[in-house]
Structure formats: C-alpha cells, structure tokens
Design an enzyme around this catalytic site. Structure first.
Site, PDB file in Angstrom:
ATOM      1  CE  LYS A 109      52.001 -37.784 -13.807  1.00 18.18           C
ATOM      2  NZ  LYS A 109      52.830 -36.768 -12.970  1.00 18.18           N
ATOM      3  CE  LYS A 192      46.011 -36.191 -10.422  1.00 19.59           C
ATOM      4  NZ  LYS A 192      47.462 -35.644  -9.678  1.00 19.59           N
ATOM      5  CE  LYS A 195      50.953 -28.305 -11.394  1.00 15.08           C
ATOM      6  NZ  LYS A 195      52.267 -27.820 -10.724  1.00 15.08           N
TER       7      LYS A 195
HETATM    8  N1  AQP Z   1      43.246 -33.025  -7.966  1.00 15.22           N
HETATM    9  C1  AQP Z   1      43.851 -32.975  -6.819  1.00 15.22           C
HETATM   10  N2  AQP Z   1      43.174 -33.080  -5.534  1.00 15.22           N
HETATM   11  C2  AQP Z   1      43.828 -33.255  -4.568  1.00 15.22           C
HETATM   12  N3  AQP Z   1      45.122 -32.921  -4.370  1.00 15.22           N
HETATM   13  C3  AQP Z   1      45.855 -32.938  -5.462  1.00 15.22           C
HETATM   14  N4  AQP Z   1      47.279 -32.707  -5.524  1.00 15.22           N
HETATM   15  C4  AQP Z   1      47.483 -32.698  -6.925  1.00 15.22           C
HETATM   16  N5  AQP Z   1      46.273 -32.719  -7.734  1.00 15.22           N
HETATM   17  C5  AQP Z   1      45.206 -32.893  -6.829  1.00 15.22           C
HETATM   18  C6  AQP Z   1      47.906 -32.912  -4.539  1.00 15.22           C
HETATM   19  O1  AQP Z   1      48.943 -31.577  -4.708  1.00 15.22           O
HETATM   20  C7  AQP Z   1      50.341 -31.770  -4.217  1.00 15.22           C
HETATM   21  C8  AQP Z   1      51.406 -31.317  -5.234  1.00 15.22           C
HETATM   22  O2  AQP Z   1      51.193 -32.462  -6.241  1.00 15.22           O
HETATM   23  P1  AQP Z   1      52.281 -32.361  -7.497  1.00 15.22           P
HETATM   24  O3  AQP Z   1      53.873 -31.845  -7.034  1.00 15.22           O
HETATM   25  O4  AQP Z   1      52.281 -33.515  -8.044  1.00 15.22           O
HETATM   26  O5  AQP Z   1      51.831 -31.445  -8.449  1.00 15.22           O
HETATM   27  P2  AQP Z   1      51.342 -31.434  -9.690  1.00 15.22           P
HETATM   28  O6  AQP Z   1      52.496 -31.999 -10.328  1.00 15.22           O
HETATM   29  O7  AQP Z   1      50.932 -29.970 -10.074  1.00 15.22           O
HETATM   30  O8  AQP Z   1      49.998 -32.385  -9.637  1.00 15.22           O
HETATM   31  P3  AQP Z   1      49.253 -32.494 -10.828  1.00 15.22           P
HETATM   32  O9  AQP Z   1      48.485 -31.556 -11.318  1.00 15.22           O
HETATM   33  O10 AQP Z   1      48.509 -33.784 -10.569  1.00 15.22           O
HETATM   34  O11 AQP Z   1      50.134 -32.873 -11.958  1.00 15.22           O
HETATM   35  P4  AQP Z   1      50.361 -33.791 -12.919  1.00 15.22           P
HETATM   36  O12 AQP Z   1      49.270 -33.547 -13.840  1.00 15.22           O
HETATM   37  O13 AQP Z   1      51.815 -33.590 -13.381  1.00 15.22           O
HETATM   38  O14 AQP Z   1      50.480 -35.190 -12.457  1.00 15.22           O
HETATM   39  C9  AQP Z   1      50.357 -33.342  -3.857  1.00 15.22           C
HETATM   40  O15 AQP Z   1      50.196 -33.619  -2.620  1.00 15.22           O
HETATM   41  C10 AQP Z   1      49.410 -34.062  -4.456  1.00 15.22           C
HETATM   42  O16 AQP Z   1      48.618 -35.105  -4.277  1.00 15.22           O
END
Ligand code: AQP
Length: 329
Positions: A109, A192, A195
C-alpha cells in the site's frame, strides 16, 4: 473469536463476505464472538468525516443483514471502546520497527501511495490490530488470507509480552478457510478482489443493484479453452468462479466440474449470476431494514460497546499493572 472490518466504502465486496463475514456468522453461536467495525483503522487513509460516519452505520447494517445476531455475538464500533487505542500504544512499544516494516500489506500500500502520502498510522495499523485481538483474549481470528501475516505478528508479540512480564494473553490462531481465503478480482484473477485495487468491473459490491453484479459475473475474465475444470495455475479465472459458486451453492468443486461437463464457460457464469442474485437480494432487504431504523442500529451498537468495554477494560487494567504503571488514585 475476534474480527473486524473497515468502513472504508459504503458496500462490502464479495471477498469480504466469503473470506470473513460468512465465517463470523457461522461461528457466532458456538463461540464467545466479538466483531467490530474498525473505524480507527479506516483513518489510516484520508476519509471524509460525513461519509465515514455514514459508512460505519452502513457497515454495521450489512453485518446484521449478513446474519450477525446481537443475541449471539458482541457487535460494536472500534472507536467506542477507547481501550483499543490505549493497548495499541503499549503494543507499539513492544513491536520492533523492522518487524513492523516486514508487513507485506504495508509495503504494497505504501509503495502505491508514495512516502509523503503514507501515514504513520498505516505503518502501525497491524500493531493496533494486535491490540484489537489481544484485548478479548481471542483464541481464533476469522479472516481472509491477506490478514494471515497480521495474526502471525500478533502471536509473536503476545508471546513476547507473556515471556517478558508473565502469562497474560491468549496466543491467537488465524481461522482461514482455504476455499474462500482469497476471492480474486473478476477482471484480473491474478490479484485479490479489493476495494482499493480492483477495477469497478472486477469488484462485486454487495449493495450494487443485483443486475449490475450479474453483468460482472457474465463478463468475468476466464481463460483460453472451453472446458470447465479446476486448475489454479492454468485456469485462475474459471477456478475463482468455481470457488465462488461452491461457496454460494454448497456444492463441492468436484460436483460442479461434473455438473458443467460438456458445457461452456458461459453456463457457469450465467448460473453463478443467478445464484448470487438469489443470495444478495434478501441480504440487501435485511440490510435496508436496519438502515431504515438508525436509532435501533445505534442502540445495538451501544449495547455491543458496553459489553466489549467490560472485557477490554479488564485486560487493559491487568496489562497496565503488569508493565508497572502507577494506578490512578
Ligand atoms: N479478496 C478477498 N478474499 C477473501 N477475503 C478478503 N478480505 C478482504 N478481501 C478479501 C477479508 O475481509 C475482511 C475485512 O477486510 P478489510 O477490513 O481489510 O476490508 P477491506 O479494506 O474492505 O479489504 P480490501 O478490499 O482488501 O481493502 P483494501 O483494498 O483497502 O485492502 C478481512 O478479514 C480480509 O481478510
């Protein structure tokens, strides 16, 4: 059990649900479960204040819509329990700089954001997460694969504290289901679903019109060839769709491969779009019911915060005592 999710955008995505939230629901009855909307983590990147407040409610409503039951679990907002930030500081002082610098999510990030835009908060995010987990003496942390390293560092720091002071913390294990640990982007199955990183077409947002998501499944990137089979190396796109189908339908991947024998990729995509629509429509209705009654939602979160604080404050008191802080008179 302890886990959390960021209120960083209005809607959860399918990876959040299948990778984490679904397990939270399944585990809530048989365990003493604490689940939270982690707004302190969300501000590691800039947030619009009005939107953050709104998205925190929308996140809580989605968790209830997904099936969390406040009778069976403790659902709360992280900033309502100040012990998270307080224990977070203690954990900062127990974690090595180099140890924190090895966190791959931070490396990824911060590389994207550039040094001047990366906050110190983003760097210490996993350390706050250590505090989140240890405050509740969690045995297990249900998360997706991307969080494994953060649970591992939690184990290391918990053991360090226990050795340096005296046994205090339960050393937690990650609870990661292999099949849904990493839901991939529909347009780029090498990465993966996320968001912040996925293109709009690769991301299935749970609050989008079901028709919009159905279209995304139908235009998902698959692979050369036509035979529906499971092969993560050669057919990552098809394998991702099979895993999602399996998670939503309850059929094993082997059963699905047999079911799609002689059919083209299009059949898999169409069936998946229907399956998702069947699941997401009632999910959205339930979520809307909670959003339509913000006073009730706030009440549920207030009860959750009170229950969480009762546990968290006891842990913090023990920790303050063990590290030698003078008690307030
Ligand atoms: N692609 C994924 N597959 C399985 N599990 C996932 N998680 C996130 N992406 C996947 C799991 O969701 C939970 C919440 O994660 P978070 O709070 O980090 O949520 P997020 O910010 O919405 O996750 P993102 O989309 O991955 O955000 P960014 O792009 O900001 O990093 C966790 O248990 C995570 O493992």
């Amino acid at each position: 059990m302890l886990s959390g999710i960021q209120p960083t955008s209005g809607s959860f995505h399918l990876g959040n649900y299948l990778g984490a939230v679904r397990q939270w629901v399944d585990l809530q009855e048989a365990n003493d479960a604490f689940y939270m909307v982690v707004d302190l983590h969300a501000i590691t990147v800039p947030q619009d204040p009005k939107l953050l407040r709104e998205n925190t409610r929308v996140s809580a409503a989605q968790l209830l819509g997904a099936g969390l039951d406040p009778e069976h679990c403790t659902l709360f907002v992280q900033s309502h329990v100040p012990e998270h930030a307080q224990l977070g500081w203690v954990m900062n002082c127990l974690t090595g700089f180099g140890e924190a610098a090895r966190m791959t999510q931070f490396k990824d990030k911060s590389a994207k954001q550039g040094a001047d835009s990366t906050t110190v908060g983003l760097f210490t995010y996993p350390i706050l997460q250590i505090a989140d987990i240890l405050l509740y003496q969690a045995d297990a942390v249900p998360v997706g694969e991307d969080q494994r390293q953060h649970v591992e560092i939690t184990r290391d720091v918990a053991e360090r504290f226990n050795t340096r002071y005296s046994p205090t913390f339960t050393v937690p294990k990650p609870y990661i289901l292999k099949e849904t640990a990493k839901i991939q982007d529909l347009q780029d199955p090498a990465v993966k679903m996320s968001k912040s990183a996925s293109s709009p077409k690769g991301l299935v947002s749970l609050l989008d019109e079901p028709k919009v998501s159905a279209k995304k499944f139908k235009s998902a990137v698959t692979d050369t060839g036509t035979v529906v089979s499971y092969d993560e190396e050669e057919k990552p796109g098809v394998s991702n769709l099979l895993r999602i189908h399996s998670a939503l339908s309850g059929q094993s991947v082997e059963q699905l491969v047999a079911h799609f024998e002689g059919k083209m990729y299009g059949a898999l995509k169409t069936e998946l779009a229907e399956l998702f629509t069947e699941w997401v429509t009632p999910f959205q209705e339930r979520t809307r019911t909670f959003l339509d009654d913000p006073a009730e939602l706030d009440r549920v979160l207030a009860v959750g915060a009170e229950k969480a604080r009762a546990v968290a404050s006891q842990t913090l008191e023990t920790v303050y005592d063990r590290i030698g802080f003078l008690p307030a008179a």
